[in-house]
Motif scaffolding. Structure first.
Motif, PDB file in Angstrom:
ATOM      1  N   GLY A   1     -14.138  14.347  22.096  1.00 58.33           N
ATOM      2  CA  GLY A   1     -12.560  14.251  21.476  1.00 58.33           C
ATOM      3  C   GLY A   1     -12.645  12.847  20.723  1.00 58.33           C
ATOM      4  O   GLY A   1     -11.568  12.630  20.226  1.00 58.33           O
ATOM      5  N   LEU A   2     -13.574  11.961  20.543  1.00 54.15           N
ATOM      6  CA  LEU A   2     -13.593  10.792  19.811  1.00 54.15           C
ATOM      7  C   LEU A   2     -13.925  11.220  18.459  1.00 54.15           C
ATOM      8  O   LEU A   2     -14.874  11.648  18.202  1.00 54.15           O
ATOM      9  N   PRO A   3     -13.039  10.633  17.362  1.00 53.53           N
ATOM     10  CA  PRO A   3     -13.318  10.699  15.796  1.00 53.53           C
ATOM     11  C   PRO A   3     -14.459  10.105  15.481  1.00 53.53           C
ATOM     12  O   PRO A   3     -14.786   8.883  15.772  1.00 53.53           O
TER      13      PRO A   3
ATOM     14  N   SER B   1       0.886  -1.333  -0.046  1.00 49.61           N
ATOM     15  CA  SER B   1       0.006   0.042  -0.030  1.00 49.61           C
ATOM     16  C   SER B   1       0.793   1.237  -0.245  1.00 49.61           C
ATOM     17  O   SER B   1       2.083   1.126   0.277  1.00 49.61           O
ATOM     18  N   SER B   2       0.247   2.505  -0.528  1.00 48.27           N
ATOM     19  CA  SER B   2       1.079   3.545  -0.420  1.00 48.27           C
ATOM     20  C   SER B   2       0.122   4.546   0.126  1.00 48.27           C
ATOM     21  O   SER B   2      -0.949   4.579   0.269  1.00 48.27           O
ATOM     22  N   LEU B   3       0.741   5.768   0.748  1.00 49.50           N
ATOM     23  CA  LEU B   3       0.046   6.890   1.360  1.00 49.50           C
ATOM     24  C   LEU B   3      -0.556   7.697  -0.137  1.00 49.50           C
ATOM     25  O   LEU B   3       0.311   7.900  -0.906  1.00 49.50           O
ATOM     26  N   TRP B   4      -1.459   8.237   0.333  1.00 47.88           N
ATOM     27  CA  TRP B   4      -2.059   9.324  -0.599  1.00 47.88           C
ATOM     28  C   TRP B   4      -1.405  10.521  -0.557  1.00 47.88           C
ATOM     29  O   TRP B   4      -0.521  10.797   0.379  1.00 47.88           O
ATOM     30  N   GLU B   5      -1.742  11.422  -1.267  1.00 48.45           N
ATOM     31  CA  GLU B   5      -0.610  12.692  -1.289  1.00 48.45           C
ATOM     32  C   GLU B   5      -1.420  13.724  -0.355  1.00 48.45           C
ATOM     33  O   GLU B   5      -2.659  13.655   0.290  1.00 48.45           O
ATOM     34  N   LEU B   6      -0.785  14.793  -0.028  1.00 48.14           N
ATOM     35  CA  LEU B   6      -1.087  15.909   0.987  1.00 48.14           C
ATOM     36  C   LEU B   6      -1.288  15.599   2.222  1.00 48.14           C
ATOM     37  O   LEU B   6      -0.564  14.891   2.815  1.00 48.14           O
ATOM     38  N   PRO B   7      -2.539  16.203   3.191  1.00 49.72           N
ATOM     39  CA  PRO B   7      -2.357  15.767   4.403  1.00 49.72           C
ATOM     40  C   PRO B   7      -2.707  14.212   4.566  1.00 49.72           C
ATOM     41  O   PRO B   7      -3.636  13.819   4.663  1.00 49.72           O
ATOM     42  N   LEU B   8      -1.613  13.796   4.845  1.00 42.70           N
ATOM     43  CA  LEU B   8      -1.453  12.094   4.910  1.00 42.70           C
ATOM     44  C   LEU B   8      -2.112  11.881   6.249  1.00 42.70           C
ATOM     45  O   LEU B   8      -2.504  10.357   6.287  1.00 42.70           O
ATOM     46  N   VAL B   9      -1.728  12.243   7.342  1.00 42.34           N
ATOM     47  CA  VAL B   9      -1.578  11.596   8.677  1.00 42.34           C
ATOM     48  C   VAL B   9      -2.414  12.723   9.526  1.00 42.34           C
ATOM     49  O   VAL B   9      -2.042  13.962   9.505  1.00 42.34           O
ATOM     50  N   TYR B  10      -3.590  12.066  10.185  1.00 42.70           N
ATOM     51  CA  TYR B  10      -4.136  12.910  11.260  1.00 42.70           C
ATOM     52  C   TYR B  10      -4.351  12.439  12.345  1.00 42.70           C
ATOM     53  O   TYR B  10      -4.732  11.278  12.474  1.00 42.70           O
TER      54      TYR B  10
ATOM     55  N   LYS C   1      -7.617   3.453   9.830  1.00 43.30           N
ATOM     56  CA  LYS C   1      -7.252   4.005  11.349  1.00 43.30           C
ATOM     57  C   LYS C   1      -6.331   3.216  12.089  1.00 43.30           C
ATOM     58  O   LYS C   1      -6.737   1.867  12.106  1.00 43.30           O
ATOM     59  N   LEU C   2      -5.616   3.815  12.890  1.00 37.76           N
ATOM     60  CA  LEU C   2      -4.866   2.961  13.883  1.00 37.76           C
ATOM     61  C   LEU C   2      -5.463   3.495  15.230  1.00 37.76           C
ATOM     62  O   LEU C   2      -5.137   4.475  15.693  1.00 37.76           O
ATOM     63  N   ALA C   3      -6.018   2.516  16.001  1.00 37.68           N
ATOM     64  CA  ALA C   3      -6.693   2.942  17.212  1.00 37.68           C
ATOM     65  C   ALA C   3      -5.672   3.001  18.223  1.00 37.68           C
ATOM     66  O   ALA C   3      -4.550   2.315  18.001  1.00 37.68           O
ATOM     67  N   PRO C   4      -5.976   3.692  19.656  1.00 37.63           N
ATOM     68  CA  PRO C   4      -5.050   3.776  20.458  1.00 37.63           C
ATOM     69  C   PRO C   4      -4.572   2.215  21.101  1.00 37.63           C
ATOM     70  O   PRO C   4      -5.610   1.422  21.171  1.00 37.63           O
ATOM     71  N   ARG C   5      -3.379   2.065  21.153  1.00 36.41           N
ATOM     72  CA  ARG C   5      -2.801   0.836  21.567  1.00 36.41           C
ATOM     73  C   ARG C   5      -3.060  -0.273  20.371  1.00 36.41           C
ATOM     74  O   ARG C   5      -2.988  -1.653  20.671  1.00 36.41           O
TER      75      ARG C   5
ATOM     76  N   GLY D   1      -5.892   9.661  20.666  1.00 35.27           N
ATOM     77  CA  GLY D   1      -4.570   9.117  20.070  1.00 35.27           C
ATOM     78  C   GLY D   1      -5.027   8.208  18.945  1.00 35.27           C
ATOM     79  O   GLY D   1      -3.976   7.539  18.433  1.00 35.27           O
ATOM     80  N   SER D   2      -6.138   8.308  18.212  1.00 31.58           N
ATOM     81  CA  SER D   2      -6.322   7.639  16.820  1.00 31.58           C
ATOM     82  C   SER D   2      -5.456   8.331  16.111  1.00 31.58           C
ATOM     83  O   SER D   2      -5.174   9.449  15.928  1.00 31.58           O
ATOM     84  N   MET D   3      -5.170   7.510  15.102  1.00 28.65           N
ATOM     85  CA  MET D   3      -4.034   7.878  13.649  1.00 28.65           C
ATOM     86  C   MET D   3      -4.851   7.628  12.427  1.00 28.65           C
ATOM     87  O   MET D   3      -5.447   6.456  12.420  1.00 28.65           O
TER      88      MET D   3
END
Lengths: 494, 211
Positions: A471-473, A406-415, A441-445, A420-422
């Motif tokens: 604060g939960l997405p 897999s590859s990342l998309w362009e521009l704002p890639l990480v949020y 999504k990568l959940a906390p832990r 603590g979710s990413m």
């Protein structure tokens, strides 16, 4: 104890700070203390410690018990009222029945009972119920937007900007305070351009900065710099941020609200492309307490070769960092760190799996740095993985890997969000990839990336996350640039 | 299948009528049968609306109770009891200006009752196992030290625990959290201060990170 390494000049105690944070002071006390906190490192230190308590308590709600609870509940909902007495000893039950009968008789006698039950037919649903279907939907009222951001400390407040005419005319601004359910739009007569970027203070969702540019191509990149403006009231009024003499003709390429204080704002100026060297001198300006911008240093450090289009500023802990990538390199290669608002800088070279500079983000915990590391074979990227730093960017290590191929998309890639979710937007990498293009999504832990939503289409860009008051997405947002003007789309997530 | 994400929309933003809630409800295979003698049509309408309400609010209430009690089984039982009471008073819940606060009040009372009745000591100094050693864990997994946080929470007085969660996690204001717990604003303010102080001290004493 929550003690700051430095004393508070006004001897503000922790109980008062705690009450200030809870807005449980009188208006006058609150105003007075707000002014004090803005300039007191001791109070800011202790407030951050209190903030961290709140952050550490955040936990995603779990619905893993829902079916089990619902099944048990259904059985009890169906049960006639008398069935509640099952299992109660007969004598106790008989006495209870007699007492209840006597009570009913008394109430009936006093006219408080046996009134007709109110019908449910006209009831409205409880106010907290606003179901949204789990598909992408556009928001026509702000579907001119090319910039979007939600506040990290208030996922319900967000801004979009853009210009449906893709011109240098007045910029349009959309503001939401309900996570994107409703938007208020306005035309900013003094701020012009078609392309824009939005930055929001991590301390105050109403403190926002807007950069304006004329459009280039599909209006997802800027062409000519049109000015940077700051608003302290959620976009109602704006003040221009003017670069100081020395590099004043350059545009602003990035804004950084520092994570250690609400009082400062750093601005990264567009470097000259006529030189192959770059240094923080005349590149980073700072505004303290809303004062005009000044250059952070008049004493240039030894310039190093750098790719002028691969520079970035970020803050963590109590440091402002000026990071860069050397020519012909993808990852973060050099950092200048300052702990005195830019007066002096220390040069270092990050160790470990340093991230691609464009992916580098300070997480919402205001401490951890996150990014994505590319593994190269020659000039080819053969693998990518999420990396973290917890020492201000000095050393980097890998965490959970992305799905293979897999590859990342362009521009704002990480949020990242306060819990603590990413979030990242991924696209298939290589012709044999079976990865579904979408948002993960990568959940906390969490130990693996979970697919949460597809992307709208080719060329779509994942841009932001809004959420609930804790604060939960809850919703991801993206701009579909395949349409003209681009459409703003949202997708609920679990 | 629909996903309900409406809980973050404030009460003043209500715009969906009952009919839409019923149309968009999360359908379930097991239809709820009315109790003997009840008006079947009215019961079905009301139970569908209630199911929507339940499915939206349950994760939040169960997680809250899990953190109050520290026990999965107890949290599930108390969550079911909370929603049974909501069902029994559903017309009142629907008219309530903040149904979420109604649920949290009931859940708080049930949770605190349970903790008070529990015989065994909670919050004892259970050693942290290896996976919670901050130095040895994955940086990504370090963000939320769930077990450690729960241990620290368990060690707080139950009322302080509930106040801290209501204020810091569930977004109730200081005044709202106090009202929900039957406390004055002054008492709430002081209790929150003490709760934070105790939490921080216990967290650090159990090896939690300074920053």
């Amino acid at each position: 104890m929550i003690e700051a390494p430095m004393p508070c000049a006004d001897h503000i105690d922790l109980a008062t700070l705690s009450a200030w944070r809870d807005r449980a002071l009188t208006s006058a006390e609150y105003r007075q203390l707000t002014e004090h906190v803005a300039v007191c490192p001791s109070c800011q230190y202790r407030l951050r410690a209190i903030d961290r308590i709140g952050q550490s308590l955040q936990l995603p709600d779990t619905d893993e018990y829902q079916e089990r609870i619902w099944r048990g509940l259904q059985a009890r909902m169906r049960r006639p009222a008398a069935a509640h007495f099952a299992g109660v000893p007969r004598l106790v039950a008989a006495i209870s029945v007699l007492v209840i009968i006597a009570l009913f008789a008394l109430l009936a006698y006093r006219g408080h009972f046996l009134q007709p039950e109110k019908t449910m037919a006209t009831a409205t649903i409880p106010p907290t119920l606003t179901p949204l279907p789990a598909i992408w939907q556009s928001v026509p009222s702000v579907s001119y937007a090319v910039g979007i951001a939600f506040a990290t400390n208030d996922l319900q407040t967000g801004y979009v900007c853009g210009n449906p005419a893709s011109s240098a005319g007045p910029m349009k601004l959309g503001v939401t305070h309900d996570a994107g359910l409703t938007w208020t739009t306005s035309s900013l007569t003094e701020i012009r351009g078609g392309y824009c970027k939005i930055y929001i203070s991590p301390y105050d969702a109403l403190d926002v900065v807007l950069e304006g540019w004329t459009c280039s191509g599909n209006c997802l990149t800027g062409n000519k710099y049109m000015g940077t403006y700051r608003s302290g009231d959620g976009g109602k009024t704006w003040t221009q941020l003017v670069l100081p003499p020395g590099n004043e003709a350059s545009g602003v390429t990035a804004i950084e609200f520092p994570v250690w204080t609400p009082a400062a704002l750093f601005v990264l100026a567009e470097p000259s492309t006529s030189t192959e060297t770059i240094s923080p001198e005349h590149a980073i300006a700072v505004s303290i307490n809303g004062d005009p911008l000044t250059w952070t240093t008049e004493n240039p450090i030894t310039p190093i070769p750098a790719n002028p289009f691969s520079i970035k500023i970020f803050t963590t802990g109590n440091s402002i960092n000026f990071s860069m990538t050397q020519p012909n390199s993808f990852g973060l290669t050099d950092m200048f760190t300052s702990q005195d608002n830019g007066a002096t800088w220390v040069h270092s070279k990050p160790q470990g799996l340093s991230p691609t500079i464009g992916t580098l983000r300070t997480a919402a915990d205001r401490h951890t740095l996150v990014g994505v590391h590319d593994t190269l074979q020659g000039n080819d990227i053969i693998d990518q993985q999420a990396v973290f730093s917890t020492d201000g960017g000095k050393t980097w290590s890998a965490s959970s890997a992305f799905p293979k191929n897999s590859s990342l998309w362009e521009l704002p890639l990480v949020y990242t969000t306060l819990d603590g979710s990413m979030f990242v937007a991924l696209t298939p990498f290589g012709v044999s990839s079976s990865v579904q293009q979408g948002i993960y999504k990568l959940a906390p832990r969490g130990t693996s990336w979970v697919f949460v939503a597809p992307l709208v289409g080719e060329g779509s860009t994942f841009v932001a996350v809004s959420g609930d008051s804790t604060g939960l997405p809850k919703i991801v947002w993206e701009i579909d640039i395949a349409n003209s003007p681009p459409t703003l789309e949202f997708h609920p997530i679990r | 299948m629909f996903s309900f994400v409406g809980s973050f929309f404030p009460a003043s933003r209500l715009r969906f009528p009952l009919s839409m809630a019923v149309r968009q409800r999360n359908t379930h295979n097991e239809a709820t049968a009315p109790p003997p003698g009840a008006d079947a049509a009215a019961f079905m309408t009301q139970s569908h609306t209630f199911e929507t309400f339940f499915r939206q609010m349950e994760p939040r209430i169960t997680t809250y109770l899990l953190r109050i009690t520290g026990e999965n089984e107890a949290a599930c039982d108390l969550s079911q009891e909370t929603f049974l009471r909501a069902w029994q008073h559903f017309s009142e819940v629907q008219r309530h200006p903040d149904p979420r606060a109604w649920l949290f009040r009931v859940a708080t009372n049930l949770g605190l009752q349970h903790v008070r009745r529990r015989r065994h000591v909670v919050g004892s100094a259970t050693p942290l196992d290896q996976q919670h050693d901050p130095a040895g864990s994955d940086p990504g997994a370090r963000w939320v030290e769930r077990a450690l946080i729960q241990q620290v929470l368990d060690g707080l007085p139950p009322k302080h625990r509930a106040l801290l969660l209501l204020r810091e996690v569930y977004g109730f204001s200081c005044a709202e959290a106090g009202e929900l717990m039957g406390m004055t604003l002054e008492a709430t303010k002081m209790a929150l201060y003490r709760a934070r102080l105790q939490f921080r001290e216990r967290y650090l004493s159990k090896g939690g990170a300074q920053s």
